[in-house]
Design a protein around this motif. Structure first.
Motif, PDB file in Angstrom:
ATOM      1  N   MET A   1     -74.066 174.996  68.520  1.00  0.00           N
ATOM      2  CA  MET A   1     -73.291 175.055  69.723  1.00  0.00           C
ATOM      3  C   MET A   1     -74.157 175.692  70.823  1.00  0.00           C
ATOM      4  SD  MET A   1     -70.346 174.076  70.326  1.00  0.00           S
ATOM      5  CE  MET A   1     -68.906 174.249  71.212  1.00  0.00           C
ATOM      6  N   PHE A   2     -74.133 175.127  71.991  1.00  0.00           N
ATOM      7  CA  PHE A   2     -74.918 175.632  73.107  1.00  0.00           C
ATOM      8  C   PHE A   2     -73.991 176.282  74.122  1.00  0.00           C
ATOM      9  CE2 PHE A   2     -77.397 172.303  71.182  1.00  0.00           C
ATOM     10  CZ  PHE A   2     -78.663 172.862  71.129  1.00  0.00           C
ATOM     11  N   THR A   3     -74.369 177.474  74.578  1.00  0.00           N
ATOM     12  CA  THR A   3     -73.571 178.209  75.550  1.00  0.00           C
ATOM     13  C   THR A   3     -74.443 178.619  76.724  1.00  0.00           C
ATOM     14  OG1 THR A   3     -74.014 180.306  74.425  1.00  0.00           O
ATOM     15  CG2 THR A   3     -72.004 179.124  73.786  1.00  0.00           C
ATOM     16  N   VAL A   4     -73.768 178.974  77.832  1.00  0.00           N
ATOM     17  CA  VAL A   4     -74.459 179.445  79.032  1.00  0.00           C
ATOM     18  C   VAL A   4     -74.061 180.896  79.260  1.00  0.00           C
ATOM     19  CG1 VAL A   4     -74.724 179.138  81.517  1.00  0.00           C
ATOM     20  CG2 VAL A   4     -74.499 177.142  80.041  1.00  0.00           C
ATOM     21  N   GLU A   5     -75.044 181.769  79.415  1.00  0.00           N
ATOM     22  CA  GLU A   5     -74.804 183.187  79.671  1.00  0.00           C
ATOM     23  C   GLU A   5     -75.622 183.616  80.882  1.00  0.00           C
ATOM     24  OE1 GLU A   5     -75.603 185.509  76.193  1.00  0.00           O
ATOM     25  OE2 GLU A   5     -74.534 184.118  74.891  1.00  0.00           O
ATOM     26  N   LYS A   6     -75.081 184.586  81.629  1.00  0.00           N
ATOM     27  CA  LYS A   6     -75.799 185.100  82.792  1.00  0.00           C
ATOM     28  C   LYS A   6     -76.404 186.455  82.448  1.00  0.00           C
ATOM     29  CE  LYS A   6     -75.370 186.069  87.704  1.00  0.00           C
ATOM     30  NZ  LYS A   6     -74.485 186.105  88.866  1.00  0.00           N
ATOM     31  N   MET A   7     -77.697 186.604  82.761  1.00  0.00           N
ATOM     32  CA  MET A   7     -78.377 187.868  82.509  1.00  0.00           C
ATOM     33  C   MET A   7     -79.393 188.099  83.619  1.00  0.00           C
ATOM     34  SD  MET A   7     -80.576 189.091  79.197  1.00  0.00           S
ATOM     35  CE  MET A   7     -79.181 188.985  78.111  1.00  0.00           C
ATOM     36  N   ASN A   8     -79.264 189.205  84.320  1.00  0.00           N
ATOM     37  CA  ASN A   8     -80.184 189.579  85.396  1.00  0.00           C
ATOM     38  C   ASN A   8     -80.322 188.490  86.460  1.00  0.00           C
ATOM     39  OD1 ASN A   8     -80.646 191.984  84.048  1.00  0.00           O
ATOM     40  ND2 ASN A   8     -82.434 191.193  82.982  1.00  0.00           N
ATOM     41  N   GLY A   9     -79.221 187.843  86.803  1.00  0.00           N
ATOM     42  CA  GLY A   9     -79.225 186.831  87.844  1.00  0.00           C
ATOM     43  C   GLY A   9     -79.762 185.476  87.426  1.00  0.00           C
ATOM     44  N   VAL A  10     -80.026 185.301  86.141  1.00  0.00           N
ATOM     45  CA  VAL A  10     -80.542 184.042  85.619  1.00  0.00           C
ATOM     46  C   VAL A  10     -79.550 183.516  84.582  1.00  0.00           C
ATOM     47  CG1 VAL A  10     -82.442 182.970  84.346  1.00  0.00           C
ATOM     48  CG2 VAL A  10     -82.918 184.785  85.968  1.00  0.00           C
ATOM     49  N   LEU A  48     -66.738 164.065  53.135  1.00  0.00           N
ATOM     50  CA  LEU A  48     -65.851 164.557  52.089  1.00  0.00           C
ATOM     51  C   LEU A  48     -65.495 163.438  51.112  1.00  0.00           C
ATOM     52  CD1 LEU A  48     -64.813 167.466  52.067  1.00  0.00           C
ATOM     53  CD2 LEU A  48     -62.626 166.615  52.843  1.00  0.00           C
ATOM     54  N   GLY A  49     -65.666 163.685  49.827  1.00  0.00           N
ATOM     55  CA  GLY A  49     -65.278 162.730  48.800  1.00  0.00           C
ATOM     56  C   GLY A  49     -66.343 161.734  48.399  1.00  0.00           C
ATOM     57  N   THR A  50     -67.358 161.517  49.215  1.00  0.00           N
ATOM     58  CA  THR A  50     -68.374 160.516  48.869  1.00  0.00           C
ATOM     59  C   THR A  50     -69.757 161.120  48.663  1.00  0.00           C
ATOM     60  OG1 THR A  50     -68.948 160.071  51.172  1.00  0.00           O
ATOM     61  CG2 THR A  50     -67.183 158.740  50.210  1.00  0.00           C
ATOM     62  N   ASP A  51     -69.958 162.338  49.109  1.00  0.00           N
ATOM     63  CA  ASP A  51     -71.265 163.015  49.032  1.00  0.00           C
ATOM     64  C   ASP A  51     -72.349 162.267  49.793  1.00  0.00           C
ATOM     65  OD1 ASP A  51     -70.211 165.099  47.562  1.00  0.00           O
ATOM     66  OD2 ASP A  51     -70.643 164.131  45.645  1.00  0.00           O
ATOM     67  N   LYS A  52     -71.956 161.422  50.749  1.00  0.00           N
ATOM     68  CA  LYS A  52     -72.899 160.713  51.597  1.00  0.00           C
ATOM     69  C   LYS A  52     -73.256 161.604  52.787  1.00  0.00           C
ATOM     70  CE  LYS A  52     -73.330 156.534  54.361  1.00  0.00           C
ATOM     71  NZ  LYS A  52     -72.625 155.361  54.896  1.00  0.00           N
ATOM     72  N   GLN A  53     -74.521 161.669  53.154  1.00  0.00           N
ATOM     73  CA  GLN A  53     -74.992 162.485  54.272  1.00  0.00           C
ATOM     74  C   GLN A  53     -75.055 161.633  55.529  1.00  0.00           C
ATOM     75  OE1 GLN A  53     -76.891 165.761  54.049  1.00  0.00           O
ATOM     76  NE2 GLN A  53     -75.891 166.128  52.108  1.00  0.00           N
ATOM     77  N   ILE A  54     -74.469 162.119  56.628  1.00  0.00           N
ATOM     78  CA  ILE A  54     -74.542 161.431  57.916  1.00  0.00           C
ATOM     79  C   ILE A  54     -74.907 162.445  58.988  1.00  0.00           C
ATOM     80  CG2 ILE A  54     -72.868 159.664  57.273  1.00  0.00           C
ATOM     81  CD1 ILE A  54     -70.841 161.170  59.079  1.00  0.00           C
ATOM     82  N   GLN A  55     -75.315 161.957  60.149  1.00  0.00           N
ATOM     83  CA  GLN A  55     -75.632 162.828  61.272  1.00  0.00           C
ATOM     84  C   GLN A  55     -74.594 162.634  62.366  1.00  0.00           C
ATOM     85  OE1 GLN A  55     -79.688 162.393  62.569  1.00  0.00           O
ATOM     86  NE2 GLN A  55     -80.281 163.986  61.120  1.00  0.00           N
ATOM     87  N   ILE A  56     -74.123 163.776  62.923  1.00  0.00           N
ATOM     88  CA  ILE A  56     -73.164 163.759  64.017  1.00  0.00           C
ATOM     89  C   ILE A  56     -73.642 164.743  65.082  1.00  0.00           C
ATOM     90  CG2 ILE A  56     -71.211 163.104  62.543  1.00  0.00           C
ATOM     91  CD1 ILE A  56     -70.326 166.034  62.584  1.00  0.00           C
ATOM     92  N   PRO A  57     -73.201 164.597  66.349  1.00  0.00           N
ATOM     93  CA  PRO A  57     -73.586 165.553  67.388  1.00  0.00           C
ATOM     94  C   PRO A  57     -73.088 166.972  67.060  1.00  0.00           C
ATOM     95  CG  PRO A  57     -72.701 163.570  68.384  1.00  0.00           C
ATOM     96  CD  PRO A  57     -72.446 163.470  66.909  1.00  0.00           C
ATOM     97  N   VAL A  58     -73.812 167.970  67.526  1.00  0.00           N
ATOM     98  CA  VAL A  58     -73.505 169.364  67.242  1.00  0.00           C
ATOM     99  C   VAL A  58     -72.110 169.761  67.725  1.00  0.00           C
ATOM    100  CG1 VAL A  58     -74.165 171.735  67.789  1.00  0.00           C
ATOM    101  CG2 VAL A  58     -75.906 170.081  67.218  1.00  0.00           C
ATOM    102  N   ASN A  59     -71.711 169.298  68.891  1.00  0.00           N
ATOM    103  CA  ASN A  59     -70.431 169.744  69.446  1.00  0.00           C
ATOM    104  C   ASN A  59     -69.281 168.787  69.144  1.00  0.00           C
ATOM    105  OD1 ASN A  59     -71.276 167.706  71.103  1.00  0.00           O
ATOM    106  ND2 ASN A  59     -70.784 168.739  73.012  1.00  0.00           N
ATOM    107  N   THR A  60     -69.338 168.078  68.025  1.00  0.00           N
ATOM    108  CA  THR A  60     -68.259 167.192  67.619  1.00  0.00           C
ATOM    109  C   THR A  60     -67.033 168.023  67.245  1.00  0.00           C
ATOM    110  OG1 THR A  60     -69.835 165.594  66.756  1.00  0.00           O
ATOM    111  CG2 THR A  60     -67.577 165.427  65.936  1.00  0.00           C
ATOM    112  N   PRO A  61     -65.856 167.683  67.783  1.00  0.00           N
ATOM    113  CA  PRO A  61     -64.638 168.425  67.411  1.00  0.00           C
ATOM    114  C   PRO A  61     -64.349 168.277  65.915  1.00  0.00           C
ATOM    115  CG  PRO A  61     -64.224 166.962  69.269  1.00  0.00           C
ATOM    116  CD  PRO A  61     -65.593 166.655  68.771  1.00  0.00           C
ATOM    117  N   ILE A  62     -63.690 169.275  65.347  1.00  0.00           N
ATOM    118  CA  ILE A  62     -63.433 169.299  63.905  1.00  0.00           C
ATOM    119  C   ILE A  62     -62.598 168.111  63.457  1.00  0.00           C
ATOM    120  CG2 ILE A  62     -61.371 170.751  64.000  1.00  0.00           C
ATOM    121  CD1 ILE A  62     -64.101 171.182  61.411  1.00  0.00           C
TER     122      ILE A  62
END
Length: 74
Positions: A1-10, A48-62
């Motif tokens: 998950m990527f977030t934005v934080e402010k520190m020292n004006g940056v 789930l149930g198949t043990d198959k590996q797939i790739q999904i985007p990091v911020n995919t909703p549950i």
């Protein structure tokens, strides 16, 4: 998950809340980069149930993640 934080004006783009990815002078630029990284960075999950590996985007909703019970109970 990527977030934005402010520190020292940056504005910092952080990965998982502790790993610095990039720094920006403007908040809109940092938010745009975080959104882009969230869409293009992939993670590997086991269906789930198949043990198959797939790739999904990091911020995919549950409820859209085939490795969760929520996905299969809808």
């Amino acid at each position: 998950m990527f977030t934005v934080e402010k520190m020292n004006g940056v504005y910092l783009v952080m990965k998982n809340g502790n790993e610095l990815v990039n720094a920006h002078a403007r908040k809109r630029d940092a938010k745009a980069e975080a959104a882009y990284l969230g869409q293009t960075t992939m993670k590997t999950v086991t269906v789930l149930g198949t043990d198959k590996q797939i790739q999904i985007p990091v911020n995919t909703p549950i409820h859209c993640d085939p490795s969760s019970e929520t996905y299969w109970s809808m």
